[in-house]
Write a protein that holds these residues in place. Structure first.
Motif, mmCIF file in Angstrom:
data_model
loop_
_atom_site.group_PDB
_atom_site.id
_atom_site.type_symbol
_atom_site.label_atom_id
_atom_site.label_comp_id
_atom_site.label_asym_id
_atom_site.label_seq_id
_atom_site.Cartn_x
_atom_site.Cartn_y
_atom_site.Cartn_z
ATOM 1 N N GLY A 101 6.473 71.233 6.090
ATOM 2 C CA GLY A 101 5.120 71.157 5.579
ATOM 3 C C GLY A 101 4.217 72.209 6.168
ATOM 4 O O GLY A 101 4.645 73.317 6.503
ATOM 5 N N ARG A 102 2.965 71.838 6.349
ATOM 6 C CA ARG A 102 1.941 72.770 6.806
ATOM 7 C C ARG A 102 2.323 73.404 8.145
ATOM 8 O O ARG A 102 2.645 72.718 9.107
ATOM 9 N N GLY A 103 2.311 74.719 8.180
ATOM 10 C CA GLY A 103 2.547 75.433 9.427
ATOM 11 C C GLY A 103 4.003 75.675 9.777
ATOM 12 O O GLY A 103 4.287 76.461 10.690
ATOM 13 N N ASP A 104 4.942 75.032 9.076
ATOM 14 C CA ASP A 104 6.358 75.252 9.383
ATOM 15 C C ASP A 104 6.800 76.628 8.885
ATOM 16 O O ASP A 104 6.446 77.047 7.782
ATOM 17 N N ARG A 105 7.599 77.312 9.704
ATOM 18 C CA ARG A 105 8.001 78.680 9.384
ATOM 19 C C ARG A 105 9.217 78.711 8.462
ATOM 20 O O ARG A 105 10.245 78.099 8.751
ATOM 21 N N VAL A 106 9.073 79.460 7.363
ATOM 22 C CA VAL A 106 10.168 79.681 6.422
ATOM 23 C C VAL A 106 10.436 81.186 6.398
ATOM 24 O O VAL A 106 9.556 81.972 6.055
ATOM 25 N N VAL A 107 11.646 81.584 6.770
ATOM 26 C CA VAL A 107 11.990 82.996 6.891
ATOM 27 C C VAL A 107 12.846 83.421 5.700
ATOM 28 O O VAL A 107 13.742 82.692 5.273
ATOM 29 N N THR A 108 12.560 84.605 5.167
ATOM 30 C CA THR A 108 13.409 85.180 4.124
ATOM 31 C C THR A 108 14.149 86.383 4.687
ATOM 32 O O THR A 108 13.572 87.206 5.399
ATOM 33 N N THR A 118 9.906 83.653 -5.852
ATOM 34 C CA THR A 118 9.831 82.193 -5.966
ATOM 35 C C THR A 118 9.684 81.561 -4.589
ATOM 36 O O THR A 118 8.860 80.665 -4.382
ATOM 37 N N VAL A 119 10.480 82.022 -3.628
ATOM 38 C CA VAL A 119 10.437 81.477 -2.273
ATOM 39 C C VAL A 119 9.100 81.778 -1.608
ATOM 40 O O VAL A 119 8.488 80.901 -0.975
ATOM 41 N N VAL A 120 8.629 83.014 -1.736
ATOM 42 C CA VAL A 120 7.347 83.399 -1.134
ATOM 43 C C VAL A 120 6.225 82.508 -1.643
ATOM 44 O O VAL A 120 5.463 81.902 -0.872
ATOM 45 N N LEU A 121 6.098 82.418 -2.956
ATOM 46 C CA LEU A 121 4.982 81.665 -3.547
ATOM 47 C C LEU A 121 5.134 80.168 -3.322
ATOM 48 O O LEU A 121 4.147 79.469 -3.082
ATOM 49 N N GLY A 122 6.366 79.657 -3.383
ATOM 50 C CA GLY A 122 6.583 78.233 -3.125
ATOM 51 C C GLY A 122 6.249 77.852 -1.701
ATOM 52 O O GLY A 122 5.699 76.780 -1.433
ATOM 53 N N THR A 123 6.578 78.745 -0.765
ATOM 54 C CA THR A 123 6.246 78.501 0.642
ATOM 55 C C THR A 123 4.735 78.440 0.829
ATOM 56 O O THR A 123 4.215 77.557 1.517
ATOM 57 N N LEU A 124 4.024 79.379 0.214
ATOM 58 C CA LEU A 124 2.567 79.398 0.334
ATOM 59 C C LEU A 124 1.941 78.179 -0.332
ATOM 60 O O LEU A 124 0.971 77.610 0.187
ATOM 61 N N LYS A 125 2.470 77.765 -1.457
ATOM 62 C CA LYS A 125 1.953 76.566 -2.116
ATOM 63 C C LYS A 125 2.121 75.333 -1.233
ATOM 64 O O LYS A 125 1.282 74.432 -1.239
ATOM 65 N N ASN A 126 3.196 75.309 -0.482
ATOM 66 C CA ASN A 126 3.487 74.155 0.383
ATOM 67 C C ASN A 126 2.685 74.192 1.677
ATOM 68 O O ASN A 126 2.837 73.319 2.526
ATOM 69 N N THR A 127 1.852 75.214 1.836
ATOM 70 C CA THR A 127 1.068 75.458 3.061
ATOM 71 C C THR A 127 1.963 75.674 4.278
ATOM 72 O O THR A 127 1.535 75.478 5.407
ATOM 73 N N THR A 206 1.593 69.516 -6.617
ATOM 74 C CA THR A 206 0.169 69.497 -6.292
ATOM 75 C C THR A 206 -0.028 70.182 -4.948
ATOM 76 O O THR A 206 0.438 69.685 -3.913
ATOM 77 N N ILE A 207 -0.693 71.321 -4.965
ATOM 78 C CA ILE A 207 -0.895 72.092 -3.739
ATOM 79 C C ILE A 207 -1.864 71.347 -2.830
ATOM 80 O O ILE A 207 -2.944 70.943 -3.262
ATOM 81 N N PRO A 208 -1.492 71.138 -1.561
ATOM 82 C CA PRO A 208 -2.397 70.443 -0.640
ATOM 83 C C PRO A 208 -3.680 71.245 -0.406
ATOM 84 O O PRO A 208 -3.710 72.460 -0.628
#
Length: 232
Positions: A101-108, A118-127, A206-208
């Protein structure tokens, strides 16, 4: 497909967004820039994923091409704003299902492919926080950045994982999930198929509430003269 030559002395068919830099700079203000953003519905703040894709998909631009990707074999893949909005929503749901969730790091660790966006935008949507790594990095720089970033999830390909991460996975205690794009996840212990997770995810999200002060991106310096430094 036939290639079109773009000549510098040919007037553009579409007026450029910035045709007079000095004039634009003199008139610039942050308040004015803010008026050009839509903001999340319901006044829930600002989210890069929404501004970049969803607001266009919700308008009459949903069928417009957002990405045109040319493969090494000259094959062309086009992705519309509507398609990108749905696929990035799916990836945001994938992250939620994994408990990120919010603040968790997702690396590509990817080349430029449609899935990257898709990954970039989905990660940002998930905060969550996106940390993109250069796919040409060697195993040492990749390990350093995965460790320093406190990455919980990595999205990559089977070939890149084998070459740059697999032998060091035991050293990355905080890395919980490795999502493999394309074939190979079944042959790599401790990984999961990106496509399988996406297939089971809903394409609405639904984007937080998102504050402009929320962390969104994590970049690193080159590390040429020492340990790479984080830049938020």
């Amino acid at each position: 497909m036939p290639w079109e030559t773009i000549r510098k002395d040919t007037p553009p068919s579409v007026p450029p967004n910035l045709d007079d830099y000095e004039k634009a700079r003199a008139a610039f203000s942050w308040a004015g820039a803010r008026t050009k953003l839509s903001g999340l519905p319901g006044g829930r703040g600002l989210n890069i994923g929404y501004e970049a894709v969803d607001r266009h998909a919700e308008s009459d631009h949903g069928s417009a091409v957002a990405l045109r990707c040319i493969g090494r074999d000259d094959s062309v893949t086009t992705v519309t704003y509507g398609q990108l909005a749905r696929s990035s929503a799916q990836f945001a749901n994938v992250l939620c299902a994994l408990g990120l969730g919010r603040g968790d790091r997702v690396v590509t660790l990817l080349g430029r492919c449609p899935e990257l966006y898709t990954v970039v935008l989905g990660t940002l949507k998930n905060t969550s926080v996106l940390c993109p790594l250069f796919s040409a990095f060697g195993p040492d720089p990749v390990e350093q950045r995965l460790r320093i970033s406190n990455a919980r999830a990595l999205v990559t390909t089977a070939a890149l994982y084998r070459k740059k991460v697999a032998d060091r996975r035991a050293l990355l205690s905080e890395l919980e999930y490795v999502l493999i794009i394309g074939e190979g996840a079944d042959e790599l212990p401790g990984t999961v198929s990106y496509e399988a997770l996406m297939a089971g995810a809903a394409d609405t999200f639904t984007i937080p509430p998102t504050s402009p002060a929320d962390m969104a991106l994590l970049h690193f310096t080159s590390g040429t003269t020492g340990t790479p430094k984080r830049s938020y």
